[in-house]
Write a protein that holds these residues in place. Structure first.
Motif, PDB file in Angstrom:
ATOM      1  N   LEU A 211       0.833  -1.207   0.000  1.00  0.00           N
ATOM      2  CA  LEU A 211       0.000   0.000   0.000  1.00  0.00           C
ATOM      3  C   LEU A 211       0.866   1.255   0.000  1.00  0.00           C
ATOM      4  O   LEU A 211       0.364   2.367  -0.157  1.00  0.00           O
ATOM      5  CB  LEU A 211      -0.915   0.032   1.233  1.00  0.00           C
ATOM      6  N   HIS A 212       2.160   1.088   0.211  1.00  0.00           N
ATOM      7  CA  HIS A 212       3.063   2.247   0.333  1.00  0.00           C
ATOM      8  C   HIS A 212       4.078   2.144  -0.812  1.00  0.00           C
ATOM      9  O   HIS A 212       3.700   2.171  -1.989  1.00  0.00           O
ATOM     10  CB  HIS A 212       3.679   2.196   1.737  1.00  0.00           C
TER      11      HIS A 212
ATOM     12  N   ALA B 210       3.922  -0.241  -3.966  1.00  0.00           N
ATOM     13  CA  ALA B 210       2.884  -0.104  -4.993  1.00  0.00           C
ATOM     14  C   ALA B 210       3.463  -0.005  -6.404  1.00  0.00           C
ATOM     15  O   ALA B 210       2.799  -0.386  -7.377  1.00  0.00           O
ATOM     16  CB  ALA B 210       2.005   1.112  -4.693  1.00  0.00           C
TER      17      ALA B 210
ATOM     18  N   LYS C 117      -7.433  -3.691  -6.337  1.00  0.00           N
ATOM     19  CA  LYS C 117      -7.380  -2.232  -6.498  1.00  0.00           C
ATOM     20  C   LYS C 117      -6.608  -1.900  -7.757  1.00  0.00           C
ATOM     21  O   LYS C 117      -5.854  -2.723  -8.260  1.00  0.00           O
ATOM     22  CB  LYS C 117      -6.660  -1.620  -5.311  1.00  0.00           C
ATOM     23  N   LEU C 118      -6.796  -0.676  -8.224  1.00  0.00           N
ATOM     24  CA  LEU C 118      -5.918  -0.194  -9.295  1.00  0.00           C
ATOM     25  C   LEU C 118      -4.626   0.232  -8.628  1.00  0.00           C
ATOM     26  O   LEU C 118      -4.596   1.223  -7.895  1.00  0.00           O
ATOM     27  CB  LEU C 118      -6.533   1.036  -9.973  1.00  0.00           C
ATOM     28  N   GLN C 119      -3.572  -0.527  -8.819  1.00  0.00           N
ATOM     29  CA  GLN C 119      -2.308  -0.208  -8.165  1.00  0.00           C
ATOM     30  C   GLN C 119      -1.735   1.066  -8.770  1.00  0.00           C
ATOM     31  O   GLN C 119      -1.775   1.253  -9.986  1.00  0.00           O
ATOM     32  CB  GLN C 119      -1.313  -1.368  -8.324  1.00  0.00           C
ATOM     33  N   GLY C 120      -1.194   1.944  -7.894  1.00  0.00           N
ATOM     34  CA  GLY C 120      -0.667   3.213  -8.394  1.00  0.00           C
ATOM     35  C   GLY C 120      -1.759   4.262  -8.559  1.00  0.00           C
ATOM     36  O   GLY C 120      -1.539   5.310  -9.152  1.00  0.00           O
ATOM     37  N   PHE C 121      -2.935   3.955  -8.023  1.00  0.00           N
ATOM     38  CA  PHE C 121      -4.049   4.907  -8.064  1.00  0.00           C
ATOM     39  C   PHE C 121      -4.500   5.204  -6.645  1.00  0.00           C
ATOM     40  O   PHE C 121      -4.519   4.320  -5.794  1.00  0.00           O
ATOM     41  CB  PHE C 121      -5.237   4.303  -8.827  1.00  0.00           C
TER      42      PHE C 121
ATOM     43  N   HIS D 177      -4.738   8.085  -3.211  1.00  0.00           N
ATOM     44  CA  HIS D 177      -3.770   8.581  -2.236  1.00  0.00           C
ATOM     45  C   HIS D 177      -4.513   9.104  -1.028  1.00  0.00           C
ATOM     46  O   HIS D 177      -5.588   9.669  -1.158  1.00  0.00           O
ATOM     47  CB  HIS D 177      -2.918   9.703  -2.848  1.00  0.00           C
ATOM     48  N   ARG D 178      -3.931   8.905   0.157  1.00  0.00           N
ATOM     49  CA  ARG D 178      -4.565   9.392   1.368  1.00  0.00           C
ATOM     50  C   ARG D 178      -4.693  10.915   1.360  1.00  0.00           C
ATOM     51  O   ARG D 178      -5.691  11.470   1.816  1.00  0.00           O
ATOM     52  CB  ARG D 178      -3.758   8.931   2.586  1.00  0.00           C
TER      53      ARG D 178
ATOM     54  N   TYR E 225     -16.843   5.853 -10.814  1.00  0.00           N
ATOM     55  CA  TYR E 225     -16.318   5.205  -9.596  1.00  0.00           C
ATOM     56  C   TYR E 225     -15.056   5.928  -9.134  1.00  0.00           C
ATOM     57  O   TYR E 225     -14.897   6.261  -7.959  1.00  0.00           O
ATOM     58  CB  TYR E 225     -15.997   3.729  -9.890  1.00  0.00           C
TER      59      TYR E 225
ATOM     60  N   ARG F 296     -14.578   9.133  -6.136  1.00  0.00           N
ATOM     61  CA  ARG F 296     -13.677   8.860  -5.003  1.00  0.00           C
ATOM     62  C   ARG F 296     -12.371   9.631  -5.119  1.00  0.00           C
ATOM     63  O   ARG F 296     -11.460   9.446  -4.309  1.00  0.00           O
ATOM     64  CB  ARG F 296     -13.383   7.360  -4.927  1.00  0.00           C
TER      65      ARG F 296
ATOM     66  N   LEU G 159      -9.877   9.415  -7.210  1.00  0.00           N
ATOM     67  CA  LEU G 159      -8.731   8.507  -7.361  1.00  0.00           C
ATOM     68  C   LEU G 159      -7.982   8.839  -8.646  1.00  0.00           C
ATOM     69  O   LEU G 159      -8.511   8.684  -9.746  1.00  0.00           O
ATOM     70  CB  LEU G 159      -9.216   7.055  -7.391  1.00  0.00           C
TER      71      LEU G 159
ATOM     72  N   ASN H  56      -0.998   8.003  -8.772  1.00  0.00           N
ATOM     73  CA  ASN H  56      -0.025   8.536  -7.810  1.00  0.00           C
ATOM     74  C   ASN H  56       1.392   8.284  -8.339  1.00  0.00           C
ATOM     75  O   ASN H  56       1.565   7.757  -9.446  1.00  0.00           O
ATOM     76  CB  ASN H  56      -0.260   7.937  -6.419  1.00  0.00           C
TER      77      ASN H  56
ATOM     78  N   ASP I 295       3.507   6.174  -7.967  1.00  0.00           N
ATOM     79  CA  ASP I 295       3.918   4.812  -8.305  1.00  0.00           C
ATOM     80  C   ASP I 295       3.342   4.303  -9.617  1.00  0.00           C
ATOM     81  O   ASP I 295       3.703   3.217 -10.065  1.00  0.00           O
ATOM     82  CB  ASP I 295       3.501   3.854  -7.175  1.00  0.00           C
TER      83      ASP I 295
HETATM   84  N1  CMC Z   1      -8.411   1.246  -6.754  1.00  0.00           N
HETATM   85  C1  CMC Z   1      -9.739   1.097  -6.561  1.00  0.00           C
HETATM   86  N2  CMC Z   1     -10.421   1.645  -5.550  1.00  0.00           N
HETATM   87  C2  CMC Z   1      -9.718   2.366  -4.672  1.00  0.00           C
HETATM   88  C3  CMC Z   1      -8.317   2.575  -4.807  1.00  0.00           C
HETATM   89  C4  CMC Z   1      -7.678   1.976  -5.898  1.00  0.00           C
HETATM   90  N3  CMC Z   1      -6.357   2.125  -6.079  1.00  0.00           N
HETATM   91  N4  CMC Z   1      -7.875   3.348  -3.795  1.00  0.00           N
HETATM   92  C5  CMC Z   1      -8.948   3.611  -3.046  1.00  0.00           C
HETATM   93  N5  CMC Z   1     -10.053   3.023  -3.576  1.00  0.00           N
HETATM   94  C6  CMC Z   1     -11.431   3.135  -3.077  1.00  0.00           C
HETATM   95  C7  CMC Z   1     -11.605   2.359  -1.767  1.00  0.00           C
HETATM   96  O1  CMC Z   1     -12.007   1.029  -2.017  1.00  0.00           O
HETATM   97  C8  CMC Z   1     -12.667   3.175  -1.096  1.00  0.00           C
HETATM   98  O2  CMC Z   1     -13.900   2.882  -1.713  1.00  0.00           O
HETATM   99  P1  CMC Z   1     -15.272   2.847  -0.831  1.00  0.00           P
HETATM  100  O3  CMC Z   1     -15.444   4.254  -0.335  1.00  0.00           O
HETATM  101  O4  CMC Z   1     -16.308   2.392  -1.767  1.00  0.00           O
HETATM  102  O5  CMC Z   1     -14.996   1.891   0.275  1.00  0.00           O
HETATM  103  C9  CMC Z   1     -12.327   4.610  -1.466  1.00  0.00           C
HETATM  104  O6  CMC Z   1     -11.644   4.505  -2.735  1.00  0.00           O
HETATM  105  C10 CMC Z   1     -11.443   5.324  -0.467  1.00  0.00           C
HETATM  106  O7  CMC Z   1     -10.265   4.558  -0.288  1.00  0.00           O
HETATM  107  P2  CMC Z   1      -9.503   4.347   1.083  1.00  0.00           P
HETATM  108  O8  CMC Z   1      -8.955   2.952   1.104  1.00  0.00           O
HETATM  109  O9  CMC Z   1     -10.376   4.760   2.217  1.00  0.00           O
HETATM  110  O10 CMC Z   1      -8.327   5.398   0.941  1.00  0.00           O
HETATM  111  P3  CMC Z   1      -7.043   5.468   1.841  1.00  0.00           P
HETATM  112  O11 CMC Z   1      -6.717   6.882   1.965  1.00  0.00           O
HETATM  113  O12 CMC Z   1      -7.189   4.678   3.094  1.00  0.00           O
HETATM  114  O13 CMC Z   1      -5.946   4.681   0.963  1.00  0.00           O
HETATM  115  C11 CMC Z   1      -4.244   4.217  -0.591  1.00  0.00           C
HETATM  116  C12 CMC Z   1      -5.007   5.312   0.173  1.00  0.00           C
HETATM  117  C13 CMC Z   1      -3.085   4.847  -1.324  1.00  0.00           C
HETATM  118  C14 CMC Z   1      -3.684   3.180   0.423  1.00  0.00           C
HETATM  119  C15 CMC Z   1      -5.235   3.533  -1.562  1.00  0.00           C
HETATM  120  O14 CMC Z   1      -5.712   4.478  -2.487  1.00  0.00           O
HETATM  121  C16 CMC Z   1      -4.601   2.356  -2.276  1.00  0.00           C
HETATM  122  O15 CMC Z   1      -4.595   1.250  -1.727  1.00  0.00           O
HETATM  123  N6  CMC Z   1      -4.062   2.565  -3.531  1.00  0.00           N
HETATM  124  C17 CMC Z   1      -3.403   1.520  -4.244  1.00  0.00           C
HETATM  125  C18 CMC Z   1      -1.995   1.322  -3.702  1.00  0.00           C
HETATM  126  C19 CMC Z   1      -1.099   2.503  -4.078  1.00  0.00           C
HETATM  127  O16 CMC Z   1      -1.060   2.926  -5.219  1.00  0.00           O
HETATM  128  N7  CMC Z   1      -0.315   2.969  -3.083  1.00  0.00           N
HETATM  129  C20 CMC Z   1       0.683   4.012  -3.313  1.00  0.00           C
HETATM  130  C21 CMC Z   1       0.373   5.290  -2.593  1.00  0.00           C
HETATM  131  S1  CMC Z   1       1.376   6.655  -3.148  1.00  0.00           S
HETATM  132  C22 CMC Z   1       2.963   6.296  -2.702  1.00  0.00           C
HETATM  133  C23 CMC Z   1       3.188   6.180  -1.246  1.00  0.00           C
HETATM  134  O17 CMC Z   1       2.772   7.050  -0.467  1.00  0.00           O
HETATM  135  O18 CMC Z   1       3.846   5.230  -0.870  1.00  0.00           O
END
Ligand code: CMC
Length: 423
Positions: A261-262, A265, A295-299, A301-302, A346, A350, A352, A355, A357
């Motif tokens: 997730l960090h 990704a 999930k869509l990896q690389g999509f 962000h918090r 979708y 949200r 999205l 990011n 990555d």
């Molecule tokens: N693909 C599909 N749906 C997504 C994604 C995604 N990549 N990211 C978030 N969502 C959905 C999630 O399921 C949720 O939907 P619902 O409201 O219906 O439950 C909504 O969007 C909000 O997501 P969240 O999980 O509450 O968001 P978060 O802030 O806790 O998570 C994240 C942020 C980066 C962990 C997450 O977006 C994710 O897992 N992304 C994919 C992994 C990724 O690319 N990580 C790299 C982050 S950037 C580099 C870094 O900081 O390391």
């Protein structure tokens, strides 16, 4: 007029008014109301755990600044080592300061021979380079017992210099070990990114590094240098708050970065694009994500609820790299995926967006890095961010050992049950 916020305890009618600065109020207000009050904030969504003057992010507007300088300007005009100096010291260096800094870093790139012979050589042949990196960083600290003296400014400065200088050597060492290749010593006549690429890929005496690829590597280092209180940096700060040495704290931060997730990704994004395989499969893949299959990896962000500015810069830089290396065949799938996702409700609703990555892995792959090295490539430049936060925390009188409270929801007191009486 100064802004304030008033919190009322409806149970007692007691109220407390505290200053509100930049939308932040001190949690001491809650303790004033009732010392036993707790704020339930899983994953720290609404908690500012420190003051920091290193990196500014406005996630809604897609803004990232290091010490006030926009990332776009730094990406265009600066270098990784100059940015490292800026993050650590708060100001851009003068030319003599930069010259000394570059010299000092380049002249601390060597690693004790026992690190390779006795430590790195001890890993299993198929050890993941990031797993090796995490433990090698902690092990490196054991070569410098004085690193425990974190309140001695001279000693801390030396450890910071050592870590920044040595992480590329360590990373290349881990890669060469896992590929069965002989270790390449650092070369003091090369720049920081060129030296790294040389230690990674040198195979014969006629090996050269294309300056356009060195530039791209340096750019990627700059973009990953810091990102305020993310998971890895928080791990760094939490460990530093117990006054552990910077090597141990950095090993913890690297472990946090390792997760998919960090920092993991970028690896996951390339695996995803490879699995999709063709632009014809993109729409079906997006549909399956929307249906809850992964999930869509690389999509997403918090913090960024708009395009990640680093992703925009990387996307542009990818074309410069592909001019040298030839296009990464996964690029078309990535572009189509972005297109489909960004026109789908979708992802729009949200907020999205791609990011950092999403596109970085495409460049890493084109540069010749194996997928397992991607997170290590994130950890090398993030070293300076982690160490800047380490130093900032030690100077912050408001900080104490990190110790969050919990909301206990387990069973109430009960008596021990003899084993023959249990169900
Ligand atoms: N693909 C599909 N749906 C997504 C994604 C995604 N990549 N990211 C978030 N969502 C959905 C999630 O399921 C949720 O939907 P619902 O409201 O219906 O439950 C909504 O969007 C909000 O997501 P969240 O999980 O509450 O968001 P978060 O802030 O806790 O998570 C994240 C942020 C980066 C962990 C997450 O977006 C994710 O897992 N992304 C994919 C992994 C990724 O690319 N990580 C790299 C982050 S950037 C580099 C870094 O900081 O390391």
């Amino acid at each position: 007029m100064a802004e304030t916020i008033t919190i009322i305890d409806d149970r007692t009618g007691k109220k407390v008014t505290v200053p509100l600065r930049d939308g932040v109020f001190p949690s001491s207000a809650l303790r004033e109301l009732d010392p036993d009050l707790r704020m339930y904030d899983p994953a720290f969504l609404s908690t500012a755990a420190c003051e920091s003057s290193i990196t500014y992010i406005d996630g809604e507007a897609g803004i990232l600044r290091y010490r006030g300088y926009p990332i776009e300007q730094l990406a265009e005009k600066s270098t990784y080592l100059e940015v490292a100096y800026l993050l650590l010291n708060g100001e851009l260096p003068t030319s003599s300061e930069l010259e000394k800094w570059n010299y000092d870093v380049i002249h601390h790139t060597m690693i004790h021979e026992n690190m390779r012979k006795r430590f790195v050589d001890g890993f299993h042949y198929d050890a993941h380079p990031m797993g090796m990196f995490v433990s090698a960083v902690a092990a490196l600290g054991t070569f410098y017992p004085e690193s425990k003296d974190i309140f001695n400014p001279g000693s801390l400065e030396k450890q910071i210099l050592r870590l920044i200088a040595k992480v590329p050597t360590l990373a290349a060492m881990c890669y060469r070990f896992s590929s069965g290749l002989p270790f390449v010593s650092p070369n003091n006549s090369m720049s920081y990114p060129e030296n790294f690429l040389n230690m990674m890929f040198r195979l014969g005496d006629d090996h050269t590094v294309d300056p356009r690829l060195t530039k791209a590597m340096d750019l990627l280092f700059m973009l990953h240098a810091d990102h305020e209180q993310n998971c890895g940096t928080t791990a760094m700060r939490v460990v530093a708050s117990s006054h552990a040495d910077p090597y141990s704290a950095m090993s913890a931060a690297s472990s946090a970065l390792y997760g998919p997730l960090h920092g993991g990704a970028n690896e996951a994004a390339i695996n995803m694009l490879t699995e999709i395989g063709s632009i014809d499969n993109v729409e079906a893949f997006v549909k399956s994500v929307k249906a809850g299959h992964g999930k869509l990896q690389g999509f997403g962000h918090r913090v960024y609820k708009n395009y990640d500015p680093r992703a925009a810069i990387i996307k542009k830089a990818a074309y410069d790299v592909f001019d040298v290396t030839g296009k990464n065949p996964l690029l078309d799938i990535a572009l189509k995926l972005e297109d489909v996702a960004l026109s789908d409700d979708y992802f729009i609703s949200r907020k999205l967006y791609p990011n950092v990555d999403f596109y970085s892995g495409l460049i890493y792959q084109a540069l010749g890095f194996p997928i397992e090295m991607f997170t290590v490539l994130f950890a090398i430049p993030r070293t300076v961010g982690w160490l800047s936060h380490f130093s900032e925390l030690l100077k912050d009188d408001a900080q104490k050992i990190s110790r969050p409270r919990q909301w206990y929801t387990g069973v109430d007191k009960r008596d021990y049950l003899a084993i023959n009486k249990r169900q």
